[in-house]
Motif scaffolding. Structure first.
Motif, PDB file in Angstrom:
ATOM      1  N   TRP A 103       0.834  -1.207   0.000  1.00  0.00           N
ATOM      2  CA  TRP A 103       0.000   0.000   0.000  1.00  0.00           C
ATOM      3  C   TRP A 103       0.869   1.257   0.000  1.00  0.00           C
ATOM      4  O   TRP A 103       0.588   2.220  -0.712  1.00  0.00           O
ATOM      5  N   LEU A 104       1.932   1.269   0.791  1.00  0.00           N
ATOM      6  CA  LEU A 104       2.824   2.416   0.819  1.00  0.00           C
ATOM      7  C   LEU A 104       3.518   2.625  -0.526  1.00  0.00           C
ATOM      8  O   LEU A 104       3.790   3.764  -0.919  1.00  0.00           O
ATOM      9  N   MET A 105       3.786   1.537  -1.236  1.00  0.00           N
ATOM     10  CA  MET A 105       4.480   1.633  -2.519  1.00  0.00           C
ATOM     11  C   MET A 105       3.556   2.059  -3.652  1.00  0.00           C
ATOM     12  O   MET A 105       3.994   2.718  -4.597  1.00  0.00           O
ATOM     13  N   THR A 106       2.281   1.664  -3.576  1.00  0.00           N
ATOM     14  CA  THR A 106       1.366   1.906  -4.697  1.00  0.00           C
ATOM     15  C   THR A 106       0.221   2.848  -4.371  1.00  0.00           C
ATOM     16  O   THR A 106      -0.396   3.402  -5.281  1.00  0.00           O
ATOM     17  N   ARG A 107      -0.103   2.994  -3.090  1.00  0.00           N
ATOM     18  CA  ARG A 107      -1.289   3.746  -2.644  1.00  0.00           C
ATOM     19  C   ARG A 107      -2.570   3.172  -3.250  1.00  0.00           C
ATOM     20  O   ARG A 107      -3.556   3.883  -3.428  1.00  0.00           O
ATOM     21  N   GLN A 108      -2.543   1.868  -3.547  1.00  0.00           N
ATOM     22  CA  GLN A 108      -3.699   1.197  -4.122  1.00  0.00           C
ATOM     23  C   GLN A 108      -4.126   0.063  -3.193  1.00  0.00           C
ATOM     24  O   GLN A 108      -3.353  -0.860  -2.930  1.00  0.00           O
ATOM     25  N   THR A 109      -5.359   0.129  -2.690  1.00  0.00           N
ATOM     26  CA  THR A 109      -5.847  -0.910  -1.785  1.00  0.00           C
ATOM     27  C   THR A 109      -5.940  -2.250  -2.492  1.00  0.00           C
ATOM     28  O   THR A 109      -5.657  -3.299  -1.899  1.00  0.00           O
ATOM     29  N   ARG A 110      -6.345  -2.238  -3.755  1.00  0.00           N
ATOM     30  CA  ARG A 110      -6.435  -3.499  -4.501  1.00  0.00           C
ATOM     31  C   ARG A 110      -5.069  -4.182  -4.585  1.00  0.00           C
ATOM     32  O   ARG A 110      -4.959  -5.403  -4.376  1.00  0.00           O
ATOM     33  N   ALA A 111      -4.033  -3.426  -4.879  1.00  0.00           N
ATOM     34  CA  ALA A 111      -2.690  -4.001  -4.957  1.00  0.00           C
ATOM     35  C   ALA A 111      -2.253  -4.552  -3.611  1.00  0.00           C
ATOM     36  O   ALA A 111      -1.669  -5.643  -3.522  1.00  0.00           O
ATOM     37  N   ALA A 112      -2.527  -3.805  -2.540  1.00  0.00           N
ATOM     38  CA  ALA A 112      -2.157  -4.266  -1.201  1.00  0.00           C
ATOM     39  C   ALA A 112      -2.895  -5.547  -0.845  1.00  0.00           C
ATOM     40  O   ALA A 112      -2.326  -6.473  -0.249  1.00  0.00           O
ATOM     41  N   ALA A 113      -4.188  -5.631  -1.206  1.00  0.00           N
ATOM     42  CA  ALA A 113      -4.970  -6.838  -0.933  1.00  0.00           C
ATOM     43  C   ALA A 113      -4.436  -8.025  -1.726  1.00  0.00           C
ATOM     44  O   ALA A 113      -4.393  -9.151  -1.222  1.00  0.00           O
ATOM     45  N   ILE A 114      -3.998  -7.786  -2.961  1.00  0.00           N
ATOM     46  CA  ILE A 114      -3.411  -8.864  -3.765  1.00  0.00           C
ATOM     47  C   ILE A 114      -2.117  -9.354  -3.124  1.00  0.00           C
ATOM     48  O   ILE A 114      -1.872 -10.560  -3.026  1.00  0.00           O
ATOM     49  N   GLY A 115      -1.276  -8.436  -2.658  1.00  0.00           N
ATOM     50  CA  GLY A 115      -0.047  -8.834  -1.981  1.00  0.00           C
ATOM     51  C   GLY A 115      -0.326  -9.667  -0.747  1.00  0.00           C
ATOM     52  O   GLY A 115       0.334 -10.689  -0.498  1.00  0.00           O
ATOM     53  N   ALA A 116      -1.314  -9.237   0.051  1.00  0.00           N
ATOM     54  CA  ALA A 116      -1.667  -9.985   1.256  1.00  0.00           C
ATOM     55  C   ALA A 116      -2.241 -11.358   0.901  1.00  0.00           C
ATOM     56  O   ALA A 116      -1.921 -12.368   1.551  1.00  0.00           O
ATOM     57  N   LEU A 117      -3.091 -11.408  -0.119  1.00  0.00           N
ATOM     58  CA  LEU A 117      -3.685 -12.675  -0.537  1.00  0.00           C
ATOM     59  C   LEU A 117      -2.623 -13.654  -1.011  1.00  0.00           C
ATOM     60  O   LEU A 117      -2.637 -14.842  -0.640  1.00  0.00           O
ATOM     61  N   LEU A 118      -1.676 -13.178  -1.818  1.00  0.00           N
ATOM     62  CA  LEU A 118      -0.605 -14.057  -2.297  1.00  0.00           C
ATOM     63  C   LEU A 118       0.302 -14.509  -1.157  1.00  0.00           C
ATOM     64  O   LEU A 118       0.885 -15.592  -1.214  1.00  0.00           O
ATOM     65  N   THR A 119       0.414 -13.695  -0.132  1.00  0.00           N
ATOM     66  CA  THR A 119       1.175 -14.109   1.052  1.00  0.00           C
ATOM     67  C   THR A 119       0.450 -15.224   1.795  1.00  0.00           C
ATOM     68  O   THR A 119       1.074 -16.200   2.238  1.00  0.00           O
ATOM     69  N   ILE A 120      -0.855 -15.103   1.925  1.00  0.00           N
ATOM     70  CA  ILE A 120      -1.638 -16.141   2.603  1.00  0.00           C
ATOM     71  C   ILE A 120      -1.529 -17.471   1.870  1.00  0.00           C
ATOM     72  O   ILE A 120      -1.362 -18.531   2.486  1.00  0.00           O
TER      73      ILE A 120
END
Length: 414
Positions: A103-120
């Protein structure tokens, strides 16, 4: 997938949803199997000795990871739940940290959610969140430290200093779990100096030399504090005079020549999932069960493509987010080529594997228009693989002794 992520327009609700989902998933059937698994045979007895303040045990590693396992035992009893409970919290913290970084890198919630999902759905995070080992705690502290230091790039001068100090303390605590976190102190110092030189407005209120001073002070004090329990040992208590020589003793233990191991592997084989590890495969609790530590092939192999894309994109455009996304993995993985270990194991790749989720999320966000709907197809594939492998990631009941062949795609996976 777009419809699935559509409700997450605001970062806080999206983050909370990811944290709840991760904690529920990591904690489900946590006590299975009801026996020590893999390196739990080292760290749970060490945690018991630490809880009783008996004396030094498992001295090749600092104390904090074993202290956290002991805290779980104190809270929930000397049972599988107590051994592993705080590991699930560390796993959830990793998910939250990746969300924050993206989120800090992109300021996009969708991107942050994708990163978190791929981590899970990165199998390694699930497995390490369900076992009483040190790596999950170290990784969680490093990921949160990176998030805190990224957060420090914005805000007032006072906010920047305190957030940077928070990151320094978290890195010191990470080193207090395992020394494998030490390189990140150097990365933080070098990264700030280079980025500050390029744009002095980053980290307001911090010069490179003051940031380095705070980094050394915060990390040093935090690391030293992790040895506090050792001063109260009934046998061979730590002393201030003995603290520094003890570091050399730990170094000697960590760099000693060890005999060959059936699961040893070369560092360069880890990105392609060379020689993953069966943490557990035997009859337990009335059924054949297994715990297989490997990475989700979609994340592991797709992540390498994302790292390459981010690196090439940075060379062409100098977009800072692309450079950071690539550098996190390159630096986190490349250091294993020089770390003086006589044996390597696949779980050493745990932290670099987490950075693949960051690179993937940043790359998908950057080239989303070009990918059209292929990004969503990729996410579905990663989740399908997670469901397929789930039984042998979580010690689920299997049909029989030969069941492992269903998931052992290659000879090195057996």
């Amino acid at each position: 997938m777009r419809r699935l992520l559509a409700p997450f327009h605001r970062p806080i609700p999206a983050l909370l949803a990811m944290l709840v989902a991760a904690q529920a998933l990591f904690g489900w059937r946590l006590t299975m199997p009801h026996t020590l698994v893999f390196d739990e045979i080292h760290y749970v007895p060490a945690a018991r000795a630490l809880l009783a303040l008996e004396g030094p045990v498992n001295i090749e590693h600092p104390l904090l990871g074993k202290t956290l396992i002991a805290a779980g035992i104190l809270l929930f009893g000397d049972t599988p739940l107590g051994w592993r409970a705080l590991s699930t919290v560390a796993g959830t913290a990793i998910v939250g940290g990746v969300f924050g970084i993206v989120w800090l890198m992109t300021r996009q919630t969708r991107a942050a959610a994708i990163g978190a999902l791929l981590t899970i759905v990165n199998f390694m995070v699930l497995v390490q969140a369900r076992i009483a080992m040190l790596d999950g705690f170290m990784a969680a502290l490093v990921v949160l430290a990176v998030a805190a230091m990224g957060w420090a790039m914005r805000g007032s001068a006072t906010q920047s200093r305190w957030r940077w100090m928070l990151g320094a303390v978290l890195l010191g605590l990470a080193v207090g779990v395992k020394w494998a976190a030490v390189p990140y102190l150097g990365y933080a110092a070098i990264g700030l100096a280079l980025m500050k030189r390029q744009d002095p407005s980053r980290w307001p209120g911090l010069s490179w030399w003051s940031a380095w001073g705070l980094l050394g002070l915060g990390a040093g004090l935090a690391y030293s504090a992790t040895f506090a329990p050792a001063f109260f040992y009934a046998r061979e208590p730590m002393t201030l005079a003995g603290l520094l020589p003890f570091q050399w003793e730990m170094y000697a233990r960590q760099t000693q020549i060890l005999p060959p191991h059936v699961y040893q592997s070369a560092w360069w084989s880890w990105p392609v999932i060379g020689r993953p590890i069966w943490y557990f495969y035997e009859v337990a609790d009335g059924a054949q069960r297994g715990i297989f530590l490997l990475g989700n092939p979609a994340v592991m192999w797709g992540g390498l493509v994302a790292v390459a894309a981010c690196a090439l994109g940075w060379l062409r455009t100098r977009e800072i987010r692309l450079g950071i996304a690539a550098a996190l993995w390159i630096a986190g993985f490349g250091v294993w080529a020089i770390i003086p270990k006589s044996l390597g194991f696949y779980y050493y790749y745990f932290l670099p594997a987490i950075w693949l989720s960051v690179a993937l999320a940043v790359a998908i966000n950057r080239w989303r228009g070009w990918m059209r709907d292929w990004d969503e197809a990729y996410l579905v594939a990663a989740m399908c693989l997670f469901v397929y492998f789930y039984p042998i990631l979580t010690a689920g009941p299997l049909a029989g002794p030969k069941s492992f062949a269903r998931w052992a795609w290659f000879t090195d996976w057996r």
